[in-house]
Design an enzyme around this catalytic site. Structure first.
Site, mmCIF file in Angstrom:
data_model
loop_
_atom_site.group_PDB
_atom_site.id
_atom_site.type_symbol
_atom_site.label_atom_id
_atom_site.label_comp_id
_atom_site.label_asym_id
_atom_site.label_seq_id
_atom_site.Cartn_x
_atom_site.Cartn_y
_atom_site.Cartn_z
ATOM 1 C CG HIS A 95 -0.294 -0.199 2.530
ATOM 2 N ND1 HIS A 95 0.081 -1.447 2.969
ATOM 3 C CD2 HIS A 95 0.062 0.672 3.503
ATOM 4 C CE1 HIS A 95 0.638 -1.337 4.170
ATOM 5 N NE2 HIS A 95 0.648 -0.054 4.518
ATOM 6 C CG HIS A 97 0.923 5.295 4.101
ATOM 7 N ND1 HIS A 97 0.034 5.166 5.151
ATOM 8 C CD2 HIS A 97 1.722 4.195 4.154
ATOM 9 C CE1 HIS A 97 0.297 4.046 5.816
ATOM 10 N NE2 HIS A 97 1.322 3.442 5.226
#
Ligand code: 5GP
Ligand code: ZN
Length: 118
Positions: A95, A97
């Site tokens: 992922h 951010h």
């Protein structure tokens, strides 16, 4: 199945910002900036260490589109991916951010002496 795979499958609800065939962006549950969005590939990839150049190419376009649609591109933003133990990665599904909405701080990341690693 990992937490973010469950979010991809809509088994766990999330506040979706942008979605296409291969990627998903949703608000972080514990935001660290006025805007804190997580951008992930829908396929499970453990971390940046394992991601293919092809997936990264799509990821790049997706994050650029995300920044445009949320208007983060106007004043700037930050993209971070944590990798493994030292990187502080808690969720083992790649992922990014995407942080913004205000001037972000840039502070030292470790109390260890940088000179010890040069
Ligand atoms: P990491 O520390 O692995 O780089 O980041 C994981 C991020 O996922 C954290 O910022 C955390 O707040 C977020 N997070 C953890 N669980 C959930 C969840 O169930 N939903 C959402 N939207 N974010 C989550
Ligand atoms: Zn996963």
């Amino acid at each position: 199945m990992c937490l973010f795979c469950k979010i991809v499958n809509k088994e766990i609800p999330s506040n979706i910002v942008l979605e296409d065939e291969n990627f998903l962006a949703f608000h972080d549950i514990n935001p660290k900036a006025p805007v804190h969005i997580l951008a992930i590939p829908k396929i499970h990839v453990d971390s940046f260490n394992e991601v293919s150049p092809e997936t990264m190419a799509g990821m790049t376009s997706f994050i650029q589109q995300l920044a445009k649609e949320t208007k983060l591109d106007k004043n700037g933003y930050r993209v971070i991916t944590n990798i493994g133990e030292n990187g502080g990665q808690e969720v083992k599904h790649l992922h990014f951010h995407v942080l913004g909405g205000a001037k972000l701080k840039w502070d030292h990341f470790s109390d260890a002496d940088p000179k010890d690693f040069i």
